[in-house]
Motif scaffolding. Structure first.
Motif, PDB file in Angstrom:
ATOM      1  N   UNK A   4       0.863  -1.158   0.000  1.00  0.00           N
ATOM      2  CA  UNK A   4       0.000   0.000   0.000  1.00  0.00           C
ATOM      3  C   UNK A   4       0.910   1.220   0.000  1.00  0.00           C
ATOM      4  N   UNK A   5       0.593   2.196  -0.796  1.00  0.00           N
ATOM      5  CA  UNK A   5       1.370   3.428  -0.809  1.00  0.00           C
ATOM      6  C   UNK A   5       0.741   4.387   0.191  1.00  0.00           C
ATOM      7  N   UNK A  15       1.519  -7.312   4.390  1.00  0.00           N
ATOM      8  CA  UNK A  15       1.775  -8.644   4.923  1.00  0.00           C
ATOM      9  C   UNK A  15       2.609  -8.582   6.181  1.00  0.00           C
ATOM     10  N   UNK A  16       3.635  -7.745   6.168  1.00  0.00           N
ATOM     11  CA  UNK A  16       4.473  -7.572   7.351  1.00  0.00           C
ATOM     12  C   UNK A  16       3.670  -6.929   8.473  1.00  0.00           C
ATOM     13  N   UNK A  21       0.662  -7.276  13.651  1.00  0.00           N
ATOM     14  CA  UNK A  21      -0.614  -7.231  14.379  1.00  0.00           C
ATOM     15  C   UNK A  21      -0.865  -8.576  15.057  1.00  0.00           C
ATOM     16  N   UNK A  22      -0.614  -9.657  14.322  1.00  0.00           N
ATOM     17  CA  UNK A  22      -0.799 -10.991  14.885  1.00  0.00           C
ATOM     18  C   UNK A  22       0.129 -11.253  16.059  1.00  0.00           C
ATOM     19  N   UNK A  71      -6.479   1.045   7.957  1.00  0.00           N
ATOM     20  CA  UNK A  71      -6.370  -0.186   7.176  1.00  0.00           C
ATOM     21  C   UNK A  71      -7.472  -1.178   7.558  1.00  0.00           C
ATOM     22  N   UNK A  72      -7.808  -2.013   6.612  1.00  0.00           N
ATOM     23  CA  UNK A  72      -8.774  -3.069   6.853  1.00  0.00           C
ATOM     24  C   UNK A  72      -8.283  -3.924   8.015  1.00  0.00           C
ATOM     25  N   UNK A  73      -9.166  -4.245   8.917  1.00  0.00           N
ATOM     26  CA  UNK A  73      -8.821  -5.094  10.050  1.00  0.00           C
ATOM     27  C   UNK A  73      -8.423  -4.349  11.304  1.00  0.00           C
ATOM     28  N   UNK A  74      -8.215  -3.017  11.210  1.00  0.00           N
ATOM     29  CA  UNK A  74      -7.787  -2.257  12.390  1.00  0.00           C
ATOM     30  C   UNK A  74      -8.817  -2.327  13.507  1.00  0.00           C
ATOM     31  N   UNK A  75     -10.086  -2.170  13.170  1.00  0.00           N
ATOM     32  CA  UNK A  75     -11.136  -2.179  14.186  1.00  0.00           C
ATOM     33  C   UNK A  75     -11.170  -3.523  14.918  1.00  0.00           C
ATOM     34  N   UNK A  76     -11.052  -4.614  14.174  1.00  0.00           N
ATOM     35  CA  UNK A  76     -11.025  -5.935  14.810  1.00  0.00           C
ATOM     36  C   UNK A  76      -9.791  -6.087  15.700  1.00  0.00           C
TER      37      UNK A  76
END
Length: 188
Positions: A4-5, A15-16, A21-22, A71-76
């Motif tokens: 992502x830019x 991916x990194x 996050x994981x 980014x997608x997934x931040x809320x989760x």
């Protein structure tokens, strides 16, 4: 792995970032599991170490700025971290106590110890600002008092720290994290 830019034109490896996050979730999860298992002193130390590892990851993640938070997934991720921190017992209180301890020793070894103190303090501030941290505090008056003492100690110690040329706060530190900028402002 996707890229992502970012707003500044930098390329972010999503991916990194997902791996990071994981890793943070794993660390906070380990702290919560240990907290549920036992309050024995050796288990508390293990819990607090896992929690500190999670806070270190959180610090690095939050340096990504708005790009990461949008980014997608931040809320989760945010909701999962909040749940796990809540399940970690007194780990956050102990981390804030460690923040005060690091501030007390922040000028002992020049920039290295100062940077450690600032990282602890910024991790707590990111938690408060981005994760509704005030609601996570078990003993808010006590914990806020420890943070106020840490801030006072950082202000007092700043004149004793002389960053070497090229030593700067990490990229992405918000201006509101004033403790990073104190030594250079004292020497100008």
């Amino acid at each position: 792995m996707g890229f992502y830019i970012g707003e500044g034109g930098e390329e972010l490896d999503l991916g990194a970032r997902a791996k990071q996050l994981g890793s943070a979730i794993d660390d906070f999860g380990r702290a919560a599991e240990i907290a549920a298992a036992s309050d024995a002193d050796d288990m508390v130390q293990l819990r607090d170490r896992a929690f500190a590892d999670g806070m270190s990851e959180l610090f690095s993640i939050c340096l990504g700025g708005a790009e990461v938070r949008s980014a997608t997934g931040w809320s989760d991720f945010r909701n999962r971290v909040i749940t796990l921190i809540g399940a970690s017992g007194w780990a956050l209180t102990n981390y804030i106590d460690d923040t005060l301890d690091s501030a007390l020793h922040s000028a002992l070894e020049e920039w290295d110890s100062w940077e450690i103190a600032c990282r602890f303090r910024s991790a707590v501030q990111f938690l408060l600002d981005e994760f509704g941290g005030s609601e996570l505090l078990i003993s808010p008056d006590y914990e806020k008092q420890m943070l106020a003492e840490a801030d006072a100690k950082l202000r007092a110690q700043a004149s004793l720290v002389s960053p070497q040329p090229g030593e700067r706060p990490p990229a992405g530190i918000p201006d509101s994290h004033w403790w990073w900028f104190l030594p250079s402002s004292q020497t100008q």
